[in-house]
Write an enzyme that holds these catalytic residues in place. Sequence first.
Site, PDB file in Angstrom:
ATOM      1  N   GLY A 223       4.100   3.910  -4.717  1.00  0.00           N
ATOM      2  CA  GLY A 223       3.918   3.689  -3.018  1.00  0.00           C
ATOM      3  C   GLY A 223       2.444   4.823  -3.116  1.00  0.00           C
ATOM      4  O   GLY A 223       1.939   5.114  -3.994  1.00  0.00           O
ATOM      5  N   SER A 224       2.189   4.709  -1.211  1.00  0.00           N
ATOM      6  CA  SER A 224       1.657   6.031  -1.563  1.00  0.00           C
ATOM      7  C   SER A 224       1.477   6.174  -0.248  1.00  0.00           C
ATOM      8  O   SER A 224       1.485   5.434   0.555  1.00  0.00           O
ATOM      9  CB  SER A 224       0.464   6.233  -2.031  1.00  0.00           C
ATOM     10  OG  SER A 224       0.036   5.388  -3.728  1.00  0.00           O
ATOM     11  N   ASN A 225       0.971   7.676   0.673  1.00  0.00           N
ATOM     12  CA  ASN A 225       0.273   7.315   1.962  1.00  0.00           C
ATOM     13  C   ASN A 225      -1.495   7.562   1.314  1.00  0.00           C
ATOM     14  O   ASN A 225      -1.124   8.537   0.500  1.00  0.00           O
ATOM     15  CB  ASN A 225       0.747   8.516   2.202  1.00  0.00           C
ATOM     16  CG  ASN A 225       2.924   8.589   2.591  1.00  0.00           C
ATOM     17  OD1 ASN A 225       2.274   7.066   2.983  1.00  0.00           O
ATOM     18  ND2 ASN A 225       2.840   9.107   2.439  1.00  0.00           N
ATOM     19  N   ASN A 491       1.729   1.873   2.702  1.00  0.00           N
ATOM     20  CA  ASN A 491       1.984   0.480   1.543  1.00  0.00           C
ATOM     21  C   ASN A 491       2.481  -0.827   2.527  1.00  0.00           C
ATOM     22  O   ASN A 491       2.941  -1.651   2.166  1.00  0.00           O
ATOM     23  CB  ASN A 491       3.197   1.000   0.711  1.00  0.00           C
ATOM     24  CG  ASN A 491       2.828   1.394  -0.170  1.00  0.00           C
ATOM     25  OD1 ASN A 491       3.616   3.393   0.133  1.00  0.00           O
ATOM     26  ND2 ASN A 491       1.733   1.882  -0.642  1.00  0.00           N
TER      27      ASN A 491
END
Length: 779
Positions: A223-225, A491
């Site tokens: 995932g990620s920000n 996400n």
Amino acid sequence: MKPRPLAAAATTVALVAAGLTVTTGTAVAHGHGYSALIQRASYGVPHITARDFASLGYGVGYAQAEDNICLIAEQMVTVNAQRSRWFGADARNVSSDLFHQKAIDDRSAERWLVGRRDGVRAPSDEVRDQVRGFAAGYNAYLRRAGNEITDPACAGKEWVRPITELDMWRANWARMVRASSGALADGIVAAAPPTAGGTSAPASAPQAEAVVAAADGAPAGVGSNAYGLGRDATASGAGMLLANPHFPWDGGERFYRMHLTVPGRYDVEGAALVGDPIVEIGHNGRVAWSHTVSTARRFVWHRLALVPGDPTSYLYDGQPRKMTSRTVTVQTSAGPVSRTLFDTHFGPVVVVPGTFDWTAQAAYAITDANAANNRALDGWLAMGRATSVGELRAVLDRRQFLPWVNVVAADRDGRALYADHSVVPRVTGPLAAACIPAPFQPLYASSGQAVLDGSRSSCELGRDPDAAVPGILGPANLPALVRTDYVTNSNDSYWLANPARPLEGYPRIIGDERTQRSLRTRLGVLQVQQRLAGTDGLRGTRFTTGKLWDVTLGNRAYGGELVRDDLVRVCEAQPAATASDGTTVDLAAACPALRGWDLKVDLDSRGAHLFTEFALAGGLRFADAYDPAAPLTTPSRLAVEDPRVRTALADAVRKLAGIPLDARLGDVQTEPRGTARIPIHGGRAEAGVFNMIIGVFQPGVGYPKIRHGTSFLMAVELGRDGPSGRQILTYSQSANPNSPWYADQTRLYSAKSWDTVKFTQKQLRADPNLVTYRVGERR
């Protein structure tokens, strides 16, 4: 381990790749061999300069092999279908090998190299040179290391061998299909015609829940920000970027920091996945970008109406078509294993027992939109040359190469970009309405998984006029937004990249709209809004890179902010509860632990792990409904009357038996480095934590190993005097426990400290730990 210069070697190595004879001992463009300057800065970060892309690739391959040769060597074992030979013939390795052997037999990677070398139809000469150079640089280090590899993961192992250009392209192909064919590999390998009176569901076939979850938009476990901040959000008025990918802390999907320069042609600092020759998240002098995993689907299902009496033939416009079958054989440690696999003109046949079965009447095939995506390395190369978000968007539009990620970017002029211009199958609204059979319409509406009628040619994916290749949505059908304040993604879908300008009206296969957002998404937006309003406890009302770092590592647990007080009241009202297994659990210690918790996941936060386990047990149940008119603030009230709330708390207490409920997070969540245990802050997205960290739970101990989460972290400002800011690789540059760069950045992360951006030679030469050496070889 201090790096030493490589003596020039008179070596020309001929390799056969993609049916062509390729010389890896010389740079194609110049014919003078390879030569790269490596400047190792603090924490082992290589700044690599070369005269051409072949030599640049050589320097990258050499440096990455110095630090992570075992990770790269294992990747090559995987993509060459040899895991079950070297690592054991368990079901998982055998399935992986059969999947990759099928790709080898299909010449999937070789086909990528055929066509005009324009970076769209086939890889450009620059990228081919980079790939060729990487293999040569890796091999040069392997020759030099000989039998003296110091990483115990592969020291003395026969599976560590020289690699070829073709190995690199096979690895790149595997990266592209990570969220499509790769996620469904077990189902492809398990697909077999039904036996008499039955369906195809071999014992080794994946369960429906596992396959659909792995294929549910994002690849499992990542995932990620990301924030793109424009001039209205920064103190200087220049653009600023937060890159915060969440990826595994071990294995071949670790990031690797590097700065790559071909003077006058390419100059980018950032990170790539280990084994890749190009920076994938980073910045040049004017533009910075990051990626977050997108919600869009990368494949579509086709329901095949089978010919009566022949389960390996299907009807297409009323005429029978025979499936293609191929027996695939792999060599395992227990002997050869063979399996017959089946293909259609759409793509491979896949089984998911209980969901997509192969019966006497129907079977299911997929079309993988990334199986022919040979554009990615050229795409990232072109991104690195963009001088504005406008140019960067033009790169995305023309090449359409991003396999399963969004882009968040900012430029020096203070513009910010969000775009999900990734590779998405062309399922438009009209096609979905006409070609998804009624029983599968709810699946599409809820998840974006499209099951098309495979019996009609009118239900083929077709081509958008502006698409780079057939079968995918063109840029006009993909969401994008440019702002001068901010854009963000954590996400969820594209819908609220900026709540002031919701993105709506796009095909469902890309993502959902006007639906409930995750707590991590909500906190991500809230943090920006509070910073700009000056209500986050920090000075001022705009971002600097320092404040961006502080906000990111503020370690707020938004779920706790919303419900902790109500949860304490529920706990204190009746300090005993029934767990899901029917046992009675004493909550006496849980109530004060939650009341004393500081609502963060810092090292000194006491009780954070208890709330995390409560959230993971399904305790975050809300009394108020989601309101699409208030998507960032609803729902927000704990359902105190719902008995499942108390059950979840009881389950959490029971799971944490033997671990003090008011323990410091840093005492129970750690990462091993040698004999040391480094305390790790951060927490789970389920609890509403932005700085996501997922540890491996061990009963009675806590979380003594981090599985994945925050990995490469960068806060960069694109100022008039050049880029500046902070960056770190949380698990450090090398996976080798004997490397000096095995734990140093992990300790930095534990202390919320950082390494600085070193884009200019002035910044680099100010580093007191700088070591410079040259690598290369001549004919």
